[in-house]
Motif scaffolding. Structure first.
Motif, mmCIF file in Angstrom:
data_model
loop_
_atom_site.group_PDB
_atom_site.id
_atom_site.type_symbol
_atom_site.label_atom_id
_atom_site.label_comp_id
_atom_site.label_asym_id
_atom_site.label_seq_id
_atom_site.Cartn_x
_atom_site.Cartn_y
_atom_site.Cartn_z
ATOM 1 N N GLY A 95 -1.981 -3.133 -6.892
ATOM 2 C CA GLY A 95 -1.158 -3.762 -5.861
ATOM 3 C C GLY A 95 -1.173 -5.258 -6.064
ATOM 4 O O GLY A 95 -2.245 -5.850 -6.217
ATOM 5 N N ASN A 152 -6.847 -4.389 -6.608
ATOM 6 C CA ASN A 152 -6.296 -5.229 -5.552
ATOM 7 C C ASN A 152 -5.989 -6.611 -6.108
ATOM 8 O O ASN A 152 -6.888 -7.429 -6.294
ATOM 9 C CB ASN A 152 -7.270 -5.327 -4.378
ATOM 10 C CG ASN A 152 -6.708 -6.139 -3.228
ATOM 11 O OD1 ASN A 152 -5.664 -6.762 -3.337
ATOM 12 N ND2 ASN A 152 -7.413 -6.132 -2.116
ATOM 13 N N ALA A 205 1.985 1.771 -3.416
ATOM 14 C CA ALA A 205 0.834 2.111 -4.253
ATOM 15 C C ALA A 205 0.457 3.579 -4.072
ATOM 16 O O ALA A 205 0.112 4.266 -5.040
ATOM 17 C CB ALA A 205 -0.351 1.210 -3.914
ATOM 18 N N VAL A 221 -7.530 1.905 -7.849
ATOM 19 C CA VAL A 221 -6.513 0.955 -7.398
ATOM 20 C C VAL A 221 -7.081 -0.450 -7.508
ATOM 21 O O VAL A 221 -8.129 -0.745 -6.925
ATOM 22 C CB VAL A 221 -6.084 1.239 -5.943
ATOM 23 C CG1 VAL A 221 -5.093 0.183 -5.457
ATOM 24 C CG2 VAL A 221 -5.481 2.635 -5.812
ATOM 25 N N PRO A 226 0.786 -1.239 0.000
ATOM 26 C CA PRO A 226 0.000 0.000 0.000
ATOM 27 C C PRO A 226 0.819 1.290 0.000
ATOM 28 O O PRO A 226 0.439 2.249 -0.685
ATOM 29 C CB PRO A 226 -0.851 -0.119 1.274
ATOM 30 C CG PRO A 226 -1.003 -1.590 1.469
ATOM 31 C CD PRO A 226 0.341 -2.148 1.060
ATOM 32 N N LEU A 245 -4.821 -0.665 0.470
ATOM 33 C CA LEU A 245 -5.094 -0.368 -0.935
ATOM 34 C C LEU A 245 -6.402 0.400 -1.093
ATOM 35 O O LEU A 245 -6.484 1.327 -1.909
ATOM 36 C CB LEU A 245 -5.101 -1.651 -1.772
ATOM 37 C CG LEU A 245 -3.726 -2.298 -1.962
ATOM 38 C CD1 LEU A 245 -3.869 -3.650 -2.655
ATOM 39 C CD2 LEU A 245 -2.780 -1.388 -2.725
#
Length: 159
Positions: free
Chosen positions: A79, A115, A67, A113, A64, A102
């Motif tokens: 991520g 995951n 990211a 974002v 994270p 995230l």
């Protein structure tokens, strides 16, 4: 069941971007990580993303923060990591921290974002989800596709 209900419309280049993708990827479970990265890069190429930046960090706990740094300079971020359940509660802490981290990056930075941190009970489950020959799923591709589709959906909103 993971993968059930996955969008069937192919991911193709579009005028509404994105142009840059940042990938924050853990280093643990190197062979699986290579497969996840391959899937993420393939999704980026299919979508016509011009710039892909990969930052490798030690493990999924560190994904994270990498990211977040990428979200400040890239249109979308993904991520990637692998957390396999062991004999201690470490799995729960790392899985939760990676997932919550995230989500926080997406909200704090207003950046889509994806995951792609696998949180699984066994290595066989990880292998089935990491993409590559014989895999049931390609989580690297799917996480990247989700971030790109979210970027496009947000771009379509009235300004």
């Amino acid at each position: 069941m993971a993968g059930h209900g996955t969008p069937t419309t192919p991911l193709t280049p579009a005028a509404d971007g994105p142009r840059s993708l940042g990938i924050a990827a853990a280093s643990w479970h190197a062979a699986l990580m290579d497969r996840l990265l391959d899937g993420a890069r393939r999704a980026a190429a299919n979508a016509g993303v011009d710039q892909v930046t990969v930052v490798r960090v030690p493990g999924s706990f560190e994904v994270p923060v990498a990211a977040q740094a990428l979200a400040r300079t890239h249109d979308v971020v993904v991520g990637l990591g692998v957390v396999v359940r062991g004999e201690t509660s470490h799995f729960e802490y790392i899985s939760a921290a990676a997932t919550e981290g995230l989500a926080r990056v997406a909200l704090d930075e207003s950046t889509p974002v994806g995951n792609g941190v696998l949180t699984v009970n066994t290595m066989a489950q990880a292998e089935a989800r990491a993409g590559g020959p014989g895999a049931d799923e390609d989580a690297g591709y799917a996480a990247t596709e989700a971030a790109i589709r979210t970027f496009r959906a947000l771009a379509s909103l009235p300004q």
